[in-house]
Design a protein around this motif. Structure first.
Motif, mmCIF file in Angstrom:
data_model
loop_
_atom_site.group_PDB
_atom_site.id
_atom_site.type_symbol
_atom_site.label_atom_id
_atom_site.label_comp_id
_atom_site.label_asym_id
_atom_site.label_seq_id
_atom_site.Cartn_x
_atom_site.Cartn_y
_atom_site.Cartn_z
ATOM 1 N N ALA A 232 32.527 -21.551 -1.463
ATOM 2 C CA ALA A 232 32.986 -22.738 -2.178
ATOM 3 C C ALA A 232 34.157 -23.380 -1.447
ATOM 4 C CB ALA A 232 33.391 -22.360 -3.610
ATOM 5 N N ARG A 233 34.992 -22.574 -0.795
ATOM 6 C CA ARG A 233 36.118 -23.123 -0.033
ATOM 7 C C ARG A 233 35.620 -24.007 1.110
ATOM 8 N NH1 ARG A 233 38.619 -18.099 -1.105
ATOM 9 N NH2 ARG A 233 40.600 -18.372 -2.210
ATOM 10 N N GLU A 234 34.598 -23.516 1.809
ATOM 11 C CA GLU A 234 34.088 -24.276 2.944
ATOM 12 C C GLU A 234 33.491 -25.603 2.481
ATOM 13 O OE1 GLU A 234 30.971 -23.866 6.711
ATOM 14 O OE2 GLU A 234 31.003 -22.333 5.135
ATOM 15 N N MET A 235 32.771 -25.586 1.368
ATOM 16 C CA MET A 235 32.202 -26.820 0.840
ATOM 17 C C MET A 235 33.290 -27.761 0.352
ATOM 18 S SD MET A 235 29.291 -27.295 -2.102
ATOM 19 C CE MET A 235 28.833 -28.924 -2.705
ATOM 20 N N HIS B 18 34.408 -16.909 -7.595
ATOM 21 C CA HIS B 18 33.787 -16.183 -6.490
ATOM 22 C C HIS B 18 34.746 -15.185 -5.864
ATOM 23 C CE1 HIS B 18 30.494 -19.481 -5.767
ATOM 24 N NE2 HIS B 18 30.377 -18.861 -6.922
ATOM 25 N N ASP B 19 36.030 -15.512 -5.808
ATOM 26 C CA ASP B 19 36.996 -14.578 -5.241
ATOM 27 C C ASP B 19 37.073 -13.281 -6.033
ATOM 28 O OD1 ASP B 19 37.667 -16.113 -3.111
ATOM 29 O OD2 ASP B 19 39.665 -16.686 -3.814
ATOM 30 N N ARG B 20 36.570 -13.308 -7.258
ATOM 31 C CA ARG B 20 36.538 -12.111 -8.090
ATOM 32 C C ARG B 20 35.162 -11.453 -8.068
ATOM 33 N NH1 ARG B 20 40.304 -15.223 -8.587
ATOM 34 N NH2 ARG B 20 42.316 -14.673 -9.486
ATOM 35 N N GLY B 21 34.337 -11.871 -7.118
ATOM 36 C CA GLY B 21 33.034 -11.244 -6.934
ATOM 37 C C GLY B 21 31.998 -11.630 -7.964
ATOM 38 N N ILE B 22 32.209 -12.757 -8.670
ATOM 39 C CA ILE B 22 31.327 -13.159 -9.766
ATOM 40 C C ILE B 22 30.554 -14.410 -9.379
ATOM 41 C CG2 ILE B 22 31.260 -13.936 -12.172
ATOM 42 C CD1 ILE B 22 33.908 -12.359 -12.542
ATOM 43 N N ILE B 23 29.257 -14.402 -9.635
ATOM 44 C CA ILE B 23 28.402 -15.573 -9.435
ATOM 45 C C ILE B 23 28.077 -16.146 -10.806
ATOM 46 C CG2 ILE B 23 26.251 -16.434 -8.423
ATOM 47 C CD1 ILE B 23 26.195 -13.893 -6.689
ATOM 48 N N HIS B 24 28.262 -17.433 -10.988
ATOM 49 C CA HIS B 24 28.023 -18.038 -12.306
ATOM 50 C C HIS B 24 26.553 -17.980 -12.672
ATOM 51 C CE1 HIS B 24 27.397 -21.133 -15.357
ATOM 52 N NE2 HIS B 24 28.667 -20.987 -15.663
ATOM 53 N N ARG B 25 25.690 -18.448 -11.786
ATOM 54 C CA ARG B 25 24.228 -18.359 -11.888
ATOM 55 C C ARG B 25 23.559 -19.349 -12.831
ATOM 56 N NH1 ARG B 25 23.018 -11.963 -11.975
ATOM 57 N NH2 ARG B 25 25.107 -11.877 -12.840
ATOM 58 N N ASP B 26 24.302 -20.204 -13.485
ATOM 59 C CA ASP B 26 23.629 -21.186 -14.342
ATOM 60 C C ASP B 26 24.404 -22.498 -14.382
ATOM 61 O OD1 ASP B 26 21.585 -22.121 -15.889
ATOM 62 O OD2 ASP B 26 22.221 -21.135 -17.738
ATOM 63 N N ILE B 27 24.795 -22.991 -13.212
ATOM 64 C CA ILE B 27 25.493 -24.273 -13.148
ATOM 65 C C ILE B 27 24.474 -25.393 -13.320
ATOM 66 C CG2 ILE B 27 26.823 -25.826 -11.668
ATOM 67 C CD1 ILE B 27 28.116 -23.385 -10.442
ATOM 68 N N ILE C 169 35.034 -28.621 -9.933
ATOM 69 C CA ILE C 169 34.165 -27.460 -10.149
ATOM 70 C C ILE C 169 34.292 -26.473 -8.996
ATOM 71 C CG2 ILE C 169 31.776 -26.686 -10.388
ATOM 72 C CD1 ILE C 169 32.812 -28.030 -12.870
ATOM 73 N N LEU C 170 34.405 -26.970 -7.772
ATOM 74 C CA LEU C 170 34.548 -26.072 -6.616
ATOM 75 C C LEU C 170 35.841 -25.271 -6.697
ATOM 76 C CD1 LEU C 170 33.190 -28.344 -3.748
ATOM 77 C CD2 LEU C 170 32.240 -26.137 -4.453
ATOM 78 N N GLN C 171 36.910 -25.892 -7.183
ATOM 79 C CA GLN C 171 38.156 -25.147 -7.341
ATOM 80 C C GLN C 171 37.985 -24.011 -8.350
ATOM 81 O OE1 GLN C 171 40.918 -28.283 -8.292
ATOM 82 N NE2 GLN C 171 41.466 -28.622 -6.152
ATOM 83 N N THR C 172 37.236 -24.264 -9.415
ATOM 84 C CA THR C 172 36.958 -23.190 -10.376
ATOM 85 C C THR C 172 36.063 -22.127 -9.747
ATOM 86 O OG1 THR C 172 37.153 -24.748 -12.231
ATOM 87 C CG2 THR C 172 35.998 -22.680 -12.658
#
Length: 609
Positions: free
Chosen positions: A263-266, A132-141, A124-127
């Motif tokens: 997400a990369r750091e995590m 996130h690199d495209r400036g998008i937050i999922h907001r409902d994981i 999931i972090l890879q996704t």
């Protein structure tokens, strides 16, 4: 249940869900030959006048275009097939993901062990890195929004489009705006519940999702500290490593500034803790996650469609063999990680603050590629290797190398294929499990690795363009457990060679067909089609070659027998086409018949699934 076709095309077969934003349906696409199943989301715009409705409609189409891009470029996000407005309602038509949600999986099969949960989080972090690199937050994981397709997690139900349908988000500052919150209570971080989500908000939700997989308990069942507002999860999560507890502790901090910055750091923290924890042996994986480690089969997995075209360095890129040095000097390693985190995290923060859309053709990705610890050049030498996966970019290949190391392949590494001209000129980073001095030693390990990667193979990488690659695949192995054949025998079958007296399997016939396509042997590939199928192709051989001429690479990522008879077979295949810099995954159902005169399987019909 509605009886009419939506958009004069989609027949609703059942209701999947209903909520404040609208309803979700399972439907059939009546204009596709296979009546392809799809998911239709009906969204109700919140507008109080015609002008606002028109503006909302424009934003809806713009955000739908973002979803289309995400789904086309990443197989772990559903594809967007269409979007339209009808009777004052907006509709999204998306790919149907066949599988169980994480919630259903836990309810049916019970709680997961730490190893399986780690693999889930890594995937999931890879996704999320990609998103996130495209400036998008999922907001409902949450568990309901993760579907396990053949063991691999697909992230569904992005919240961006829902927010665009709220009129308050586009009112002028002088108007009264009532806040809209996207997310699910319990899994939402406090700042998201207040209408101000960050990238770290997605990480918070992912951690609570992982704890659900470990415990079977929802966040509301864990309790909250009334003084700090932090979730009281510690007493519910037992028998997990101290390292994973530390990761949960950091990512579940109340203040988003105290969590991982990206997400990369995590992901890096998760992978590093796994390396320290695991001995160099095969890590047992929960049956529910048995396919989680096969996230990338050439070039399957998180494969961005573009390779960064520029570097922050003026020097040309070094395409030597790249091996992740997990045993490098600890002080230097930590310093490198800090530099990468500060630069990448700081740049992301600055880009967000300035309203900048982060580009995939340089920018943050280029910075990451520059400072990533995956980029450690070593000398180029000829060697035999056991191939695992291939990727368009070094970052994703590095993640796969790190995953292999965590699974016990301590000698895993990667190299740039064109550096070894006898292997061809495919522009991929080749990931391998280990290197060998001879082919026999590689074949022994190949038999073990085929349990996890069905496209794994042994080959010889040489600096001599005329040297044979000696490619040896699973289909070349003897049917019994007899000793491995000697490398002096011909290790691979040429697609144009005289057919063996032994009838090949339908699966191998399909792989051989696409090998012909990749080798640009279109005339031989055309002969693998039945006369009926040749007639069915409008334009005949010319259109066949014209279309395949636009495809630079096709990869068969999985083959499944649906029906097998003596002289006919039906198989399902997961295929990835590469056209220029774009990559398109597809699932096909193919029927084959045995042609006795040519002694080969021929393709009689194909349908998209």
């Amino acid at each position: 249940m509605m009886s009419n076709l939506l958009d004069n095309r989609y027949r609703v077969t059942s209701v999947l869900g209903s909520g404040g934003f609208g309803e979700t349906y399972l439907a059939e696409d009546t204009k596709m030959p296979s009546n392809r199943r799809c998911v239709i989301k009906q969204l109700k715009p919140v507008a109080d006048n015609p002008q606002m409705y028109e503006l909302l409609q424009q934003r809806f189409h713009r955000e739908a275009a973002v979803l289309e891009t995400l789904g086309e470029e990443n197989r772990y996000i559903p594809k967007l097939y269409a979007n339209f407005a009808e009777n004052g309602l907006f509709y999204l038509v998306q790919e149907w993901i066949d599988g169980l949600t994480l919630t259903e999986t836990i309810e049916r099969g019970g709680k997961w062990a730490e190893d399986a949960v780690r693999q889930l989080m890594i995937s999931i972090l890879q996704t999320l890195i990609y998103v996130h690199d495209r400036g998008i937050i999922h907001r409902d994981i949450k568990p309901d929004n993760i579907i396990l397709r053949s063991g691999e997690p697909v992230l569904i139900d992005f919240g961006a489009v829902k927010e665009t349908l709220n009129v308050s988000t586009i009112r002028s500052s002088t108007q009264q705006a009532h806040s809209i919150v996207i997310g699910t209570p319990g899994f939402m971080a406090s700042e998201q519940a207040a209408g101000r989500p960050f990238f770290a908000s997605d990480l918070y939700s992912l951690a609570l999702t992982a704890i659900f997989a470990l415990t079977g308990k929802y966040p509301q069942e864990l309790g909250t500290d009334p003084q700090t507002g932090e979730v009281l999860w510690q007493s519910h999560v037992v028998n997990i490593s101290t390292a994973l507890k530390s990761i949960f502790t950091k990512v579940l901090q109340f203040d988003p500034r105290d969590r991982y910055s990206s997400a990369r750091e995590m992901l890096e923290a998760l992978q590093q803790s796994q390396i320290r924890q695991n001995a160099p042996k095969q890590v047992p994986i929960s049956p529910a996650m048995s396919n989680m480690q096969t996230v990338a089969v050439t070039p399957r997995g998180y494969t961005p469609p573009f390779t960064p075209q520029q570097s922050i360095s003026a020097q040309p890129p070094d395409h030597s063999v790249y091996v992740y040095q997990s045993q490098q000097n600890p002080q230097k390693k930590i310093l490198g990680q800090i530099v990468a985190t500060v630069i990448v995290g700081g740049a992301i923060g600055a880009a967000i603050a300035l309203g900048v859309v982060i580009s995939q053709n340089g920018g943050i990705v280029a910075l990451w590629n520059k400072f990533s610890p995956f980029n450690r050049p070593v000398a180029k030498v000829p060697f035999y290797f056991l191939a695992d996966s291939a990727y368009k970019d070094k970052e994703s290949a590095g993640f796969r190398v790190e995953k292999l190391k965590s699974l016990g392949y301590k000698d895993a590494g990667m190299f740039w294929i064109p550096d070894y001209p006898n292997l061809g000129n495919n522009q991929f980073q080749q990931v391998y499990t280990s290197q060998f001095k001879d082919l026999d030693s590689c074949i022994v390990k190949l038999q073990e690795h085929l349990k996890y990667i069905d496209d794994a193979y042994c080959a010889y990488a040489s600096l001599d363009a005329k040297a044979s690659s000696q490619r040896f695949t699973g289909s070349d192995l003897p049917p019994s457990s007899s000793p491995s054949p000697s490398p002096t025998a011909t290790p691979t079958k040429s697609p144009t060679a005289t057919p063996s007296p032994t009838r090949p399997s339908p699966e191998q016939a399909v792989r051989d067909y696409y090998n012909l396509i990749n080798d640009r042997q279109f005339q031989n590939a055309w002969r693998n089609l039945t006369p009926k199928f040749q007639r069915d192709r409008a334009g005949g051989y010319k259109s066949f070659t014209d279309w395949w001429g636009t495809v630079s690479q096709v990869s068969v990522n999985g083959v499944r027998i649906v029906e097998s008879k003596e002289n006919s077979a039906i198989i399902d295949m997961d295929i990835t086409y590469q056209k220029g810099k774009a990559i398109f995954p597809e699932t096909l159902r193919m029927s084959l018949v045995w042609d006795e005169s040519s002694k080969q399987w021929q393709i009689n019909e194909t349908q998209r699934q």
